[in-house]
Design a protein around this motif. Structure first.
Motif, PDB file in Angstrom:
ATOM      1  N   LYS A 105       0.831  -1.210   0.000  1.00  0.00           N
ATOM      2  CA  LYS A 105       0.000   0.000   0.000  1.00  0.00           C
ATOM      3  C   LYS A 105       0.861   1.254   0.000  1.00  0.00           C
ATOM      4  N   ALA A 106       1.916   1.243   0.835  1.00  0.00           N
ATOM      5  CA  ALA A 106       2.786   2.410   0.929  1.00  0.00           C
ATOM      6  C   ALA A 106       3.531   2.656  -0.382  1.00  0.00           C
ATOM      7  N   ALA A 107       4.060   1.581  -0.983  1.00  0.00           N
ATOM      8  CA  ALA A 107       4.801   1.717  -2.238  1.00  0.00           C
ATOM      9  C   ALA A 107       3.898   2.201  -3.363  1.00  0.00           C
ATOM     10  N   LYS A 109       1.099   3.860  -3.051  1.00  0.00           N
ATOM     11  CA  LYS A 109       0.629   5.219  -2.771  1.00  0.00           C
ATOM     12  C   LYS A 109       1.620   6.240  -3.303  1.00  0.00           C
ATOM     13  N   LYS A 110       2.920   5.970  -3.119  1.00  0.00           N
ATOM     14  CA  LYS A 110       3.946   6.873  -3.632  1.00  0.00           C
ATOM     15  C   LYS A 110       3.879   6.958  -5.151  1.00  0.00           C
ATOM     16  N   LEU A 111       3.682   5.802  -5.802  1.00  0.00           N
ATOM     17  CA  LEU A 111       3.651   5.785  -7.257  1.00  0.00           C
ATOM     18  C   LEU A 111       2.394   6.460  -7.803  1.00  0.00           C
ATOM     19  N   LYS A 112       1.285   6.276  -7.105  1.00  0.00           N
ATOM     20  CA  LYS A 112       0.041   6.897  -7.568  1.00  0.00           C
ATOM     21  C   LYS A 112       0.131   8.425  -7.500  1.00  0.00           C
ATOM     22  N   LYS A 113       0.858   8.925  -6.513  1.00  0.00           N
ATOM     23  CA  LYS A 113       1.036  10.377  -6.408  1.00  0.00           C
ATOM     24  C   LYS A 113       1.796  10.918  -7.605  1.00  0.00           C
ATOM     25  N   LYS A 114       2.623  10.051  -8.201  1.00  0.00           N
ATOM     26  CA  LYS A 114       3.392  10.457  -9.379  1.00  0.00           C
ATOM     27  C   LYS A 114       2.607  10.222 -10.670  1.00  0.00           C
ATOM     28  N   LYS A 116       1.517   7.307 -11.802  1.00  0.00           N
ATOM     29  CA  LYS A 116       1.879   6.054 -12.465  1.00  0.00           C
ATOM     30  C   LYS A 116       0.634   5.203 -12.682  1.00  0.00           C
ATOM     31  N   GLU A 144       9.602  -5.529  -4.472  1.00  0.00           N
ATOM     32  CA  GLU A 144      10.548  -4.446  -4.699  1.00  0.00           C
ATOM     33  C   GLU A 144      11.897  -5.057  -5.025  1.00  0.00           C
TER      34      GLU A 144
END
Length: 204
Positions: A105-107, A109-114, A116, A144
């Protein structure tokens, strides 16, 4: 111009070796009499991996257990990981980490903000495949990776759990290596089957 192109691409390759890249194992299948199909996190999983710098440098059908991390020396700066390999000419290990639900979820979430996206749609947290998903790819595992790329998944016959529409669970001998599986739910007097199974691994 050619020299600039070569330097730029070499820089990209070095970045791919050094950076953590998120990969999703996605599967699809036709479910008949099946409520859900899930990937067990306590079973050995078999993948083929390759070097991001050389497609010909591979390790075929390596197995690891998502519930067990490898032993590391105290001086090792790498985070706990589930698989590692040292490619020819490299001084450092390339590593693979299977993410749990919170890590995924954390990984993501970071990508969705970009902004992706994956496979034409929004990237999603790994989950069970349900009867509503028949024929559609569903992410079931997040990994990862640093310095390696998983490119093929190989079912071995003990990594899936099936729950019938009647609620009966099947965990032994759910073998999808040939693309299909069938069993009989005696408690509910109905057949259950999985067909047209396929998998793919996508980089996010």
């Amino acid at each position: 111009m050619h020299l600039c192109w070569s330097i730029a691409n070499y820089s990209i390759l070095l970045y791919r070796r050094a950076a953590m890249v998120l990969f999703l194992l996605c599967i699809k299948a036709e479910l008949d009499g099946v409520e859900s199909l899930s990937l067990l996190r306590t079973a050995n999983l078999c993948f083929s991996v390759r070097s991001p710098l050389n497609d010909d440098e591979t390790r075929d059908k390596v197995a690891f257990n998502p519930s067990e991390t490898l032993e590391q020396e105290e001086s090792d700066r790498e985070p706990p990981h589930h698989f590692r390999v040292k490619w020819e000419g490299s001084k450092k290990y390339s590593t693979l980490i299977v993410l749990d639900e919170e890590g995924a979820k954390a990984a993501l979430k970071k990508l969705k903000k970009k902004g992706k996206k994956c496979d034409g749609g929004e990237i999603d947290v790994p989950r069970d495949v349900t009867s509503d998903d028949s024929g559609n790819y569903v992410p079931v595992l997040a990994m990862e990776c640093r310095g390696l790329e998983p490119h093929a998944f190989h079912p071995m016959g003990n990594e899936f759990r099936v729950v019938s529409e009647g609620g009966a669970a099947f965990e032994e001998d759910v073998d999808l290596s040939e693309g299909d599986w069938a069993e009989y739910d005696e408690e509910n007097d109905c057949a259950v089957s999985i067909s047209e199974y396929e998998s793919k691994i996508v980089a996010v």
